[in-house]
Scaffold this motif. Structure first.
Motif, PDB file in Angstrom:
ATOM      1  N   GLN A   1      39.653 -53.142  91.980  1.00 24.26           N
ATOM      2  CA  GLN A   1      38.808 -53.133  90.782  1.00 24.26           C
ATOM      3  C   GLN A   1      37.358 -53.503  91.129  1.00 24.26           C
ATOM      4  N   LEU A   2      37.184 -54.439  92.050  1.00 24.96           N
ATOM      5  CA  LEU A   2      35.856 -54.918  92.416  1.00 24.96           C
ATOM      6  C   LEU A   2      35.157 -54.020  93.438  1.00 24.96           C
ATOM      7  N   GLY A   3      35.864 -53.000  93.924  1.00 25.79           N
ATOM      8  CA  GLY A   3      35.267 -52.078  94.881  1.00 25.79           C
ATOM      9  C   GLY A   3      35.340 -52.520  96.324  1.00 25.79           C
ATOM     10  N   TYR A   4      36.167 -53.527  96.603  1.00 28.66           N
ATOM     11  CA  TYR A   4      36.313 -53.962  97.994  1.00 28.66           C
ATOM     12  C   TYR A   4      37.133 -52.964  98.813  1.00 28.66           C
TER      13      TYR A   4
ATOM     14  N   GLU B   1      41.643 -49.752  79.916  1.00 26.91           N
ATOM     15  CA  GLU B   1      42.649 -48.770  80.333  1.00 26.91           C
ATOM     16  C   GLU B   1      42.406 -48.314  81.754  1.00 26.91           C
ATOM     17  N   TRP B   2      41.138 -48.228  82.161  1.00 27.75           N
ATOM     18  CA  TRP B   2      40.805 -47.793  83.513  1.00 27.75           C
ATOM     19  C   TRP B   2      41.371 -48.742  84.561  1.00 27.75           C
ATOM     20  N   GLN B   3      41.495 -50.031  84.213  1.00 23.75           N
ATOM     21  CA  GLN B   3      42.063 -50.978  85.164  1.00 23.75           C
ATOM     22  C   GLN B   3      43.558 -50.724  85.363  1.00 23.75           C
TER      23      GLN B   3
ATOM     24  N   LEU C   1      50.814 -56.266  80.312  1.00 21.62           N
ATOM     25  CA  LEU C   1      49.530 -55.715  80.717  1.00 21.62           C
ATOM     26  C   LEU C   1      48.978 -54.749  79.676  1.00 21.62           C
ATOM     27  N   ARG C   2      49.849 -53.949  79.089  1.00 25.05           N
ATOM     28  CA  ARG C   2      49.393 -53.064  78.013  1.00 25.05           C
ATOM     29  C   ARG C   2      48.910 -53.877  76.814  1.00 25.05           C
ATOM     30  N   GLY C   3      49.547 -55.025  76.580  1.00 24.60           N
ATOM     31  CA  GLY C   3      49.073 -55.913  75.531  1.00 24.60           C
ATOM     32  C   GLY C   3      47.707 -56.491  75.848  1.00 24.60           C
ATOM     33  N   SER C   4      47.423 -56.729  77.111  1.00 28.43           N
ATOM     34  CA  SER C   4      46.109 -57.217  77.516  1.00 28.43           C
ATOM     35  C   SER C   4      45.030 -56.178  77.231  1.00 28.43           C
TER      36      SER C   4
END
Length: 200
Positions: A129-132, A164-166, A153-156
């Motif tokens: 997610q952070l691009g590492y 959603e992209w995450q 996670l869907r609840g998050s």
């Protein structure tokens, strides 16, 4: 595969040091290890010889794959290291272990496991997610093991703490071969990024 051969695909597998209660868990670990070996691949994992860790390593080895174990000295001292690894790297800390696992892998997949497996999955997902890195990450949802987590996670997303992209950064599947094929295809389309150690 001969020791000098270069593996076509290096897969990091996160999974439990216990076998779990259902035979389906060991069956899934065996299928993952066998797929890696049969496709000329390399398993990168935590270096243990118990539970699903030992199962996936033995299956990969029996199918002709290379097995790279990375384990902290503290766990070697408890006599859980797998002496049959083609490479067994003993490191000082869990941070070193996870960084090396990331460096040595083209893709990552989580099988059933406990808090250590969850922590490894979430960390490699966060790094992406952070691009590492931009290496594919997968969850093998064997026998519904991750149903509750995926619902959470869907609840998050619904409550605004995730996008959603995450969620889309992680593939999920129930069939080991189909998931591994998808991860390999995705990895082949992305430029090599092997600089994780610079960020962790």
């Amino acid at each position: 595969m001969s020791p000098s051969a270069s593996p076509s695909f290096s897969v990091c597998v996160y999974c439990g040091s216990r076998p779990g209660e259902l035979p389906a868990y060991a069956e899934a670990a065996t299928a993952v290890g066998r797929w890696i070996g049969q496709h000329g691949g390399q398993l990168v994992y935590g270096g243990g010889r118990t539970g699903l860790m030992g199962t996936v390593a033995e299956a990969a080895r029996q199918a002709g794959g290379r097995v790279v174990g990375i384990i902290p000295q503290a766990l070697v001292d408890r006599e859980v290291a797998n002496p049959l690894c083609d490479e067994l790297h003993v490191v000082n800390t869990m941070h070193e272990r996870k960084a090396m696992m990331g460096e040595r892998s083209d893709a990552f997949v989580a099988l059933p496991g406990g808090i250590g497996t969850f922590e490894e999955l979430f960390e490699i997902w966060t790094w992406r997610q952070l691009g590492y890195h931009d290496k594919p990450v997968g969850i093998l949802n064997c026998a519904g093991y991750y149903d509750g987590l995926l619902d959470f996670l869907r609840g998050s997303v619904r409550t605004g703490f995730m996008g959603e992209w995450q969620l889309d950064l992680v593939r999920t599947g129930t069939d080991p071969a189909a998931l591994l094929h998808a991860l390999r295809a995705e990895a082949s389309q992305r430029p090599a990024q092997n600089k994780l150690a610079e960020h962790v």
